[in-house]
Motif scaffolding. Structure first.
Motif, short mmCIF file in Angstrom:
data_model
loop_
_atom_site.label_atom_id
_atom_site.label_comp_id
_atom_site.label_asym_id
_atom_site.label_seq_id
_atom_site.Cartn_x
_atom_site.Cartn_y
_atom_site.Cartn_z
N GLY A 13 0.79 -1.24 0.00
CA GLY A 13 0.00 0.00 0.00
C GLY A 13 0.81 1.28 0.00
O GLY A 13 0.32 2.34 0.41
N LYS A 14 2.04 1.21 -0.49
CA LYS A 14 2.92 2.38 -0.48
C LYS A 14 2.35 3.53 -1.33
O LYS A 14 2.33 4.68 -0.88
N THR A 15 1.93 3.21 -2.55
CA THR A 15 1.51 4.28 -3.47
C THR A 15 0.27 5.01 -2.97
O THR A 15 0.19 6.24 -3.06
N THR A 16 -0.69 4.28 -2.43
CA THR A 16 -1.89 4.91 -1.90
C THR A 16 -1.54 5.87 -0.77
O THR A 16 -2.04 7.01 -0.71
N ALA A 17 -0.66 5.42 0.13
CA ALA A 17 -0.26 6.27 1.26
C ALA A 17 0.47 7.52 0.76
O ALA A 17 0.22 8.64 1.24
N ILE A 18 1.37 7.34 -0.20
CA ILE A 18 2.12 8.48 -0.73
C ILE A 18 1.19 9.48 -1.40
O ILE A 18 1.31 10.69 -1.21
N ALA A 19 0.25 8.98 -2.21
CA ALA A 19 -0.68 9.88 -2.90
C ALA A 19 -1.48 10.70 -1.89
O ALA A 19 -1.66 11.92 -2.06
N ASN A 20 -1.97 10.06 -0.85
CA ASN A 20 -2.76 10.78 0.15
C ASN A 20 -1.90 11.73 0.97
O ASN A 20 -2.35 12.82 1.35
#
Length: 363
Positions: A13-20
């Motif tokens: 879930g790295k990308t979702t966290a970074i986007a948010n």
């Protein structure tokens, strides 16, 4: 300028966290950028970030450690074009040894240009619970070795997707995990929750000296074997129909591919797909621990009927590359009719090469 290096296994879930996190920082008036990383070239994550209006660059064809010069070039390009206050650098999910091969070289060669550097490691809460309960992870021993080394080298561990853990099990799980590793800082996070992401950002602000972390003691043969046991497949698919059924066919293909992989007893690291149709986009993800992606009916409603649709496919599965490609071809073949045209572009399926860092600073 601050650099936040984000590691962690495929599907954590790295990308979702970074986007948010980027959205929150932008609301504070800060300029942000993201550098994505992968063994392949046509990345769903890059499309996802672009669709959210987040400035991003790519390091492709290998991990940050083996493409350090490309990473440095992208940092400098972003610095010249947008002068970001914060850059998130998201490493490929099968990569580890980031302290010696990325953070320490950045500190050595670019340290004067940076206000701070951090390293976070994301881990799926369900996989960490399995590991804590001494249950075997659904990967080979060498691939599991990579997962374990990612956690070992970082001080800040983001235990993500806690919303998927039974709430009654969560207190004991948190206590057990933190007791086993008292030298680490654990954040238990749902990256879809604004408050959770804010907590991660606050922790990053408080830990800007991650470049001083010790280098890993790591067996590169085991590391290389673990990566080589994963197949990479990337391609772009266009579905054209004359009866408005392109959306239905795409969703049938996606569900069919996921089911076929599971039915053949193969372990998904991450299966990411970007659907583009009717000027709309939606990312769909299947991971090691997930049973399905987004709800089919919701996606049908979101996209509506369509005569043309594009798919970007990024599949990382524990199998041989030709096996993964064969499964995809079978599922695409089921869509081909007299009223349907299926075209494929930028097809690549391979095993990652042996990790050979540009720099490795152990002192």
């Amino acid at each position: 300028m601050k650099i936040h290096l984000v590691g962690g296994f495929l599907g954590s879930g790295k990308t979702t966290a970074i986007a948010n996190a980027c959205q929150q920082l932008k609301q504070q008036g800060l300029k942000v950028g993201v550098i994505t990383n992968d063994q392949g070239q046509y990345l769903v994550d890059s499309e996802f970030l672009h669709g959210k209006g987040i400035s991003s660059e790519q390091v492709i064809g290998g991990c940050f450690c083996c493409n350090y010069d490309q990473l440095d070039e992208q940092i400098q390009r972003m610095k010249a074009s947008t002068s970001p206050d914060v850059i998130f650098a998201e490493s490929v999910g099968s990569c580890t040894d980031l302290v010696a091969t990325v953070l320490k070289p950045l500190r050595k060669f670019r340290g004067q240009e940076m206000e701070g550097m951090t390293l976070s490691c994301f881990v799926d809460a369900r996989m960490l619970m399995m590991h804590s309960n001494n249950r075997r992870l659904p990967f080979s021993a060498d691939t599991t070795y990579i997962w374990e080394k990612q956690i070992e080298e970082a001080r800040l561990i983001v235990v993500n997707k806690i919303d998927l853990i039974n709430s009654s099990d969560l207190p004991a799980f948190k206590q057990e995990v933190t007791a086993k590793c008292p030298d680490k800082k654990f954040l238990f996070q749902n990256s879809l929750h604004e408050g959770s992401v804010r907590g991660w950002l606050n922790e990053l602000e408080a830990n800007e000296n991650s470049g001083k972390l010790p280098s890993l003691d790591i067996d590169y043969n085991k590391y290389g074997n673990g990566e080589a046991e994963l197949a990479w497949l990337d391609e772009q698919i266009t579905i054209k129909t004359s009866d408005g059924t392109a959306t239905k066919l795409a969703l049938d293909f996606i569900e069919g591919l996921n089911s076929s992989i599971k039915r053949n007893g193969l372990t998904i690291g991450h299966l990411k797909l970007m659907i583009t149709s009717n000027d709309k986009q939606r990312k769909i993800s299947f991971t090691t621990m997930s049973s399905s992606g987004a709800e089919t009916n919701e996606l049908k409603s979101f996209f509506g009927d369509s005569n043309e649709l594009q798919l970007t496919v990024n599949a990382r599965v524990q199998t041989a590359p030709e096996v993964l490609r064969g499964l995809l071809e079978v599922e695409l073949g089921l869509l081909r009719t007299a009223n349907t045209i299926i075209s494929e572009e930028n097809i690549a399926f391979f095993r990652p090469g042996f990790p050979t860092p540009t720099h490795r600073i152990t002192s």
